[in-house]
Design a protein around this motif. Structure first.
Motif, PDB file in Angstrom:
ATOM      1  N   SER A  61      18.199  27.604 -61.450  1.00 30.32           N
ATOM      2  CA  SER A  61      19.641  27.393 -61.456  1.00 30.32           C
ATOM      3  C   SER A  61      20.007  26.060 -60.814  1.00 30.32           C
ATOM      4  O   SER A  61      20.900  25.360 -61.288  1.00 30.32           O
ATOM      5  N   VAL A  62      19.323  25.705 -59.738  1.00 32.39           N
ATOM      6  CA  VAL A  62      19.705  24.523 -58.958  1.00 32.39           C
ATOM      7  C   VAL A  62      19.010  23.257 -59.448  1.00 32.39           C
ATOM      8  O   VAL A  62      19.631  22.187 -59.523  1.00 32.39           O
ATOM      9  N   LEU A  63      17.722  23.350 -59.824  1.00 25.43           N
ATOM     10  CA  LEU A  63      16.997  22.149 -60.227  1.00 25.43           C
ATOM     11  C   LEU A  63      17.603  21.469 -61.461  1.00 25.43           C
ATOM     12  O   LEU A  63      17.831  20.253 -61.439  1.00 25.43           O
ATOM     13  N   PRO A  64      17.898  22.188 -62.572  1.00 23.80           N
ATOM     14  CA  PRO A  64      18.525  21.498 -63.708  1.00 23.80           C
ATOM     15  C   PRO A  64      19.874  20.889 -63.350  1.00 23.80           C
ATOM     16  O   PRO A  64      20.240  19.824 -63.856  1.00 23.80           O
ATOM     17  N   MET A  65      20.628  21.552 -62.459  1.00 23.49           N
ATOM     18  CA  MET A  65      21.914  21.014 -62.017  1.00 23.49           C
ATOM     19  C   MET A  65      21.700  19.718 -61.242  1.00 23.49           C
ATOM     20  O   MET A  65      22.430  18.731 -61.436  1.00 23.49           O
ATOM     21  N   PRO A  77      17.992  11.309 -51.538  1.00 24.41           N
ATOM     22  CA  PRO A  77      19.408  11.642 -51.326  1.00 24.41           C
ATOM     23  C   PRO A  77      19.814  12.962 -51.980  1.00 24.41           C
ATOM     24  O   PRO A  77      19.130  13.496 -52.858  1.00 24.41           O
ATOM     25  N   GLU A  78      20.950  13.450 -51.536  1.00 22.80           N
ATOM     26  CA  GLU A  78      21.606  14.587 -52.154  1.00 22.80           C
ATOM     27  C   GLU A  78      22.226  14.134 -53.479  1.00 22.80           C
ATOM     28  O   GLU A  78      22.344  12.936 -53.754  1.00 22.80           O
ATOM     29  N   SER A  79      22.612  15.066 -54.313  1.00 18.81           N
ATOM     30  CA  SER A  79      23.280  14.736 -55.566  1.00 18.81           C
ATOM     31  C   SER A  79      24.574  13.978 -55.278  1.00 18.81           C
ATOM     32  O   SER A  79      25.426  14.458 -54.515  1.00 18.81           O
ATOM     33  N   ALA A  90      12.484  11.905 -57.080  1.00 20.32           N
ATOM     34  CA  ALA A  90      13.312  13.107 -56.906  1.00 20.32           C
ATOM     35  C   ALA A  90      13.011  14.144 -57.979  1.00 20.32           C
ATOM     36  O   ALA A  90      12.937  15.349 -57.682  1.00 20.32           O
ATOM     37  N   SER A  91      12.829  13.688 -59.216  1.00 19.58           N
ATOM     38  CA  SER A  91      12.538  14.643 -60.290  1.00 19.58           C
ATOM     39  C   SER A  91      11.164  15.284 -60.103  1.00 19.58           C
ATOM     40  O   SER A  91      11.002  16.500 -60.308  1.00 19.58           O
ATOM     41  N   LEU A  92      10.166  14.502 -59.675  1.00 23.15           N
ATOM     42  CA  LEU A  92       8.826  15.047 -59.479  1.00 23.15           C
ATOM     43  C   LEU A  92       8.771  15.992 -58.270  1.00 23.15           C
ATOM     44  O   LEU A  92       8.207  17.091 -58.345  1.00 23.15           O
ATOM     45  N   LYS A 150      19.989  19.618 -52.974  1.00 21.52           N
ATOM     46  CA  LYS A 150      18.694  19.272 -52.381  1.00 21.52           C
ATOM     47  C   LYS A 150      18.284  20.271 -51.297  1.00 21.52           C
ATOM     48  O   LYS A 150      17.148  20.759 -51.290  1.00 21.52           O
ATOM     49  N   HIS A 151      19.193  20.590 -50.409  1.00 26.14           N
ATOM     50  CA  HIS A 151      18.844  21.481 -49.309  1.00 26.14           C
ATOM     51  C   HIS A 151      18.623  22.916 -49.787  1.00 26.14           C
ATOM     52  O   HIS A 151      17.869  23.675 -49.157  1.00 26.14           O
ATOM     53  N   THR A 152      19.261  23.296 -50.886  1.00 26.65           N
ATOM     54  CA  THR A 152      18.974  24.611 -51.455  1.00 26.65           C
ATOM     55  C   THR A 152      17.535  24.683 -51.939  1.00 26.65           C
ATOM     56  O   THR A 152      16.836  25.687 -51.729  1.00 26.65           O
ATOM     57  N   LEU A 153      17.073  23.613 -52.597  1.00 24.96           N
ATOM     58  CA  LEU A 153      15.680  23.584 -53.046  1.00 24.96           C
ATOM     59  C   LEU A 153      14.717  23.634 -51.858  1.00 24.96           C
ATOM     60  O   LEU A 153      13.657  24.275 -51.926  1.00 24.96           O
TER      61      LEU A 153
END
Length: 609
Positions: free
Chosen positions: A236-240, A306-308, A112-114, A191-194
């Motif tokens: 904004s979204v990835l670090p979160m 998965p989602e957060s 997920a991080s990669l 996840k879906h925002t990314l």
């Protein structure tokens, strides 16, 4: 488990250990798992023999269930006080930590991080450096387009302004993306925002790649703006997302993935910009078309993850989905502790709405957290590294490096950035955030001062330009070893779930406005101050280091409640829910509950009695 000698700990009655004589030193009993609780031995130990040495003869099971099981650790002193843990604490910690840390890095967490960083922070770093190598060809394209339309060549000042806008409009797009991130992230999830964000990347890549064939430099500028929107949403979204899926023990290391992939993106842009690859007059548009590759990789890989779990738990109230997400990311079936902690925080914030940026700025108990995030993000952008990334070729030209060697010297900066970022990810959980930030900005101020001296004296000896290169590389290494990734981590650690989206909007706004200012003004600053331009950045770095030395607390391995308590002394105001927060946190961590007999079995796992 046998009793272990624990110097300095409170002595337990000798009857607990089955001999009549008093123990020669303090003893502690380590209760591991449910073995003693299930067999009833623990109840017997706590009950003791009747009489003055034991518990009250009429103590029933209800009294036993309310007996506190946690050992008093007040003698250890506050965190960071320098007091050493007793021997049994060291032994239990040594036996537990290595195994736990191995389990923290699950395959799904790494994937997920990669996947998240490749299509997000990687593209941000790539677009910082990709405009550097083809600068002369793009300027020639601007000049040709202008002459074809107006019948004369473009004025040099107009060309400088047009090029500055091309570089800096990336930051304006980033600001727009940051302001969009909160609403999109709440509606679609992290996840879906990314995933949706890749639409901006693909459309920007197509516009920039076909700008030369269309003969319209406006397409390149518009593409840079759209790519900035992609970067604003990503940062904004990835670090979160990474903050919410990572266990507390590796939160800092996983957060550094953002910085590492920014550096890898910078290095990739420099590598592909070499004359032997795509850095030629006929192929420079393909440099922007490459953007579609990492976007496509993220589109086909991230949907399978998965989602957060915190997003599912707090905002979607999907407990079953959160359990599955926790199990996937942590790589274990029993996620009851993580779920209890999440439910405790969810109950605490059940009636708390998401804070707006204005409410965040007005909250007195968040005042110094907000100030620290603003200063951290401002220093992150105004410290001078973006100026180096945007204008590497011109900086090395001023330092006396021949033009044909400049792309290869530039490549060394990306390599140093990547190595320093990886180093920071390896040591951040050992050294902490605070030393890396203070040391990084302090060393940058030192090297920028030295760079100013070498630029002034570069004509006095043939070896001085190479000393200038050394100073630039050292400043880059200092930045990427600490300040390059920690600001994104701190923003996630300072604020609760209901405050975090507004905090990332504020941090992103400061980040992108500062980025825009550097990209737009640095060419004019360099023209006005010449060799002394880096003294401006040295002053900013030194001011940041001093601020962090006096204000920033260490956040390594600390919960949000502990970090808030550190700032409460300076804010002179406590969060209104702090009392409930501590109570719920105690419950979530398996602490004693006075009216639940089941707590006796659950609360003694791996505790010291």
């Amino acid at each position: 488990m046998w009793p272990i000698s624990c110097p300095g700990m409170t002595k337990l009655p000798h009857f607990l250990f089955g001999h009549s004589g008093p123990p020669s030193s303090g003893l502690c009993l380590l209760v591991h798992g449910d073995a003693l609780a299930e067999s009833g031995v623990l109840a017997k130990l706590l009950a003791g023999p009747p009489g003055p040495m034991g518990r009250k003869p009429n103590m029933d099971s209800g009294d036993l269930s309310s007996a506190p099981l946690t050992h008093d650790r007040s003698h250890l002193g506050p965190p960071g006080s320098g007091r050493e843990l007793p021997e049994c604490h060291h032994q239990s910690r040594k036996s537990a930590v290595p195994g736990r840390r191995r389990k923290d890095w699950s395959c799904s967490l790494i994937a997920a991080s990669l996947a998240g960083a490749l299509g997000s922070s990687f593209l941000y770093g790539y677009n910082l450096s990709v405009v550097n190598a083809p600068t002369p060809y793009i300027k020639a394209f601007y000049n040709e387009s202008w002459e074809r339309r107006h019948g004369h060549q473009i004025d040099p000042d107009t060309l400088t302004l047009l090029w500055s806008v091309t570089v800096s409009i990336f930051a304006i797009g980033g600001l727009v993306g940051t302001l969009m991130a909160k609403k999109i992230g709440k509606f679609l999830g992290r996840k879906h925002t990314l995933l949706v964000n890749n639409g901006f990347a693909v459309s920007a890549a197509l516009l920039m790649a076909f700008s030369l064939q269309a003969g319209a430099f406006e397409l390149l500028i518009v593409g840079r703006f759209i790519m900035g929107v992609d970067g604003g949403i990503s940062l904004s979204v990835l670090p979160m997302y990474l903050n919410e899926i990572s266990p507390q023990e590796i939160r800092g290391s996983l957060g550094q993935v953002t910085a590492i992939f920014i550096c890898v993106g910078v290095l990739t842009g420099q590598l592909l910009g070499l004359p032997e690859l795509l850095g030629k007059e006929s192929t420079w548009p393909y440099l922007f078309g490459v953007i579609m590759v990492p976007a496509f990789i993220q589109l086909v890989s991230l949907p399978f993850l998965p989602e957060s779990p915190r997003y599912l738990l707090f905002e979607k109230h999907d407990e079953a989905g959160a359990v599955k997400a926790f199990q996937t990311f942590l790589g274990k079936a029993d996620v009851s502790r993580e779920l209890q902690e999440g439910l405790a925080e969810s109950r605490m914030q059940r009636n708390v709405h998401l804070l707006s940026v204005l409410e965040l700025l007005r909250a007195p108990f968040l005042r110094w957290q907000v100030i620290t995030v603003v200063i951290t993000m401002a220093c992150y952008q105004l410290c001078g590294l973006n100026a180096i990334w945007f204008y590497t070729n011109s900086i090395f030209g001023k330092a006396g490096i021949p033009q044909e060697k400049t792309p290869y010297v530039t490549l060394s900066t990306g390599s140093i950035e990547t190595l320093a970022a990886v180093f920071s990810g390896l040591v951040i959980e050992r050294l902490g955030r605070r030393p890396l930030l203070i040391g990084g900005f302090g060393l940058m101020a030192l090297f920028f001062g030295a760079l100013t001296i070498t630029l002034v004296l570069q004509d006095h000896a043939p070896w001085i330009p190479y000393l200038s290169i050394t100073c630039i590389l050292a400043a880059i290494a200092s930045f990427c070893s600490g300040p390059g990734g920690i600001p994104f981590i701190l923003t996630g650690e300072f604020f609760q779930q209901s405050q975090r989206p507004a905090a990332f909007i504020l941090a992103g706004t400061v980040n992108w406005l500062s980025n825009f200012a550097v990209g737009l003004l640095f060419p004019f600053i360099q023209r006005s101050l010449d060799a002394y331009c880096f003294l401006v950045f040295a002053t900013i770095c030194m001011a940041g280091a001093l601020y962090f030395y006096f204000v920033l607390p260490e956040t390594k391995n600390r919960t949000h409640a502990e970090i808030s308590q550190e700032f409460a002394k300076r804010n002179k105001a406590s969060p209104p829910e702090e009392k409930g927060d501590s109570a719920l946190a105690e419950k979530a961590n398996g602490g004693p509950e006075p009216d639940s007999s089941a707590t006796l079995d659950n609360g003694v796992k791996n505790r010291v009695v």
